[in-house]
Scaffold this active site. Sequence first.
Site, PDB file in Angstrom:
ATOM      1  N   ASP A  98      10.180 -33.615  -3.842  1.00  0.00           N
ATOM      2  CA  ASP A  98      10.277 -34.705  -4.674  1.00  0.00           C
ATOM      3  C   ASP A  98      11.184 -36.613  -4.085  1.00  0.00           C
ATOM      4  O   ASP A  98       9.989 -37.486  -4.327  1.00  0.00           O
ATOM      5  CB  ASP A  98      11.394 -34.542  -5.260  1.00  0.00           C
ATOM      6  CG  ASP A  98      11.057 -32.972  -5.806  1.00  0.00           C
ATOM      7  OD1 ASP A  98       9.424 -33.236  -6.180  1.00  0.00           O
ATOM      8  OD2 ASP A  98      12.119 -32.250  -5.942  1.00  0.00           O
ATOM      9  N   SER A 106      26.586 -42.593 -17.514  1.00  0.00           N
ATOM     10  CA  SER A 106      24.897 -42.834 -18.120  1.00  0.00           C
ATOM     11  C   SER A 106      24.800 -42.652 -19.297  1.00  0.00           C
ATOM     12  O   SER A 106      25.460 -42.437 -20.278  1.00  0.00           O
ATOM     13  CB  SER A 106      24.576 -41.433 -17.139  1.00  0.00           C
ATOM     14  OG  SER A 106      23.676 -40.581 -17.988  1.00  0.00           O
TER      15      SER A 106
HETATM   16  C1  GLA Z   1      11.094 -28.410  -6.746  1.00  0.00           C
HETATM   17  C2  GLA Z   1      11.200 -28.639  -6.084  1.00  0.00           C
HETATM   18  C3  GLA Z   1      10.654 -29.461  -4.228  1.00  0.00           C
HETATM   19  C4  GLA Z   1       8.867 -28.401  -4.135  1.00  0.00           C
HETATM   20  C5  GLA Z   1       9.118 -28.455  -5.612  1.00  0.00           C
HETATM   21  C6  GLA Z   1       7.530 -26.952  -5.765  1.00  0.00           C
HETATM   22  O1  GLA Z   1      10.217 -29.861  -7.401  1.00  0.00           O
HETATM   23  O2  GLA Z   1      12.297 -29.868  -5.793  1.00  0.00           O
HETATM   24  O3  GLA Z   1      11.585 -29.736  -3.093  1.00  0.00           O
HETATM   25  O4  GLA Z   1       9.751 -27.510  -3.485  1.00  0.00           O
HETATM   26  O5  GLA Z   1       9.551 -27.493  -6.253  1.00  0.00           O
HETATM   27  O6  GLA Z   1       6.856 -27.549  -5.088  1.00  0.00           O
END
Ligand code: GLA
Length: 364
Positions: free
Chosen positions: A158, A51
């Site tokens: 995400d 990386s």
């Molecule tokens: C992090 C986690 C997600 C979610 C958020 C809070 O980003 O990876 O899955 O739970 O926190 O909304």
Amino acid sequence: MATSVGRSPGRVNLIGEHTDYTGGLCLPLTIPYATTVTATGRADDAVSVTSSQQDAPWTGTLAMTGPGDAEGWAAYAVGVLWALGQAGWDLPGVDLAVDSTVPMGAGLSSSAALECAVAVAMAGLTGRPLTPELRRRLVSVCRRAESEVAGAPTGGLDQSAVLLSSPGAALLIDFEDGSVRDVPLPWDAAGLTLLVVDTQVSHTLTDGGYGARRDDCVRAAEMLGLPSLRRATLADLDRLDEPRLRTRVRHVVTENARVEDAVAAIGAQDWPSLGRLLNASHASLRDDYDVSCAELDLVVTTALEGGALGARMTGGGFGGSAIALVPTERVDAVRRAVDVAFVAAGFGPPRHLDAGPSGPADLV
Ligand code: GLA
């Protein structure tokens, strides 16, 4: 040897925080920062990950990519190879070269960006077209890599955001039935800008705070006799004896309602209402869910004083980034006010970033 390049953006969550792992609603959008992974297939079963953002490369074999094998940042990359293998993909050894503009530890999903860029690159390398069906399967693969190999028990927000979003739109995700819907964001035409402020206070989802919130939600749902907190109502709060569980559930119930209200406000182009919902979300995360911190609170109050319509922490919390919906002519003033407030509070300098929406993860 064949080469394939995957690119994946980071994300901010507009609203719907700490709801994904309890079957709730989220409304994220991708941001114009991305991780690129160049995957070069090998004739043997060796794996390497280098990386541009890390000092030491990771080297091993395909058999060494599973739970307990890789640690640190490389686990997010090689964990995807393991999870793809678990999903039945027959993979060659591979050299993965990573480069990224997604800030790490800023709550902007640098981990999901890395996972999803690896997944997309491997789909390309093995000749699989990125159909909507494959994108959905890659969401599960990347989640599995993150929870089982990297050890972060996250909820899917995400990976769904970065793999399933469309350009120009936020993505409404319903974690009860897995459905998604685009919510176009006509902010340019409305003279609005979404600011992202990285407090540069680092958090990690593998420490205790995130898992403890998640455990609270599971326990509360069990006590209420519900499959998940998605089915909870404010009336259920009286049925919980522990004050902490009551506040956790109150956040989840009110946050799910705020996501629905936010989608309606965006559809009606009612920006003051959207701003109030962002503010209410922040207050709930700060007071009921207890995942904010002094730096995030300061960004929010300063942005509002500077003319933002609404502001809130975004992502898991415990540091990371906040977002603010700001009339475009106030952008510079709000950014300066945040800088000044951080100096006055004795905090280190924040970093100002742009929000999207940009496009989803894809082959380059
Ligand atoms: C992090 C986690 C997600 C979610 C958020 C809070 O980003 O990876 O899955 O739970 O926190 O909304």
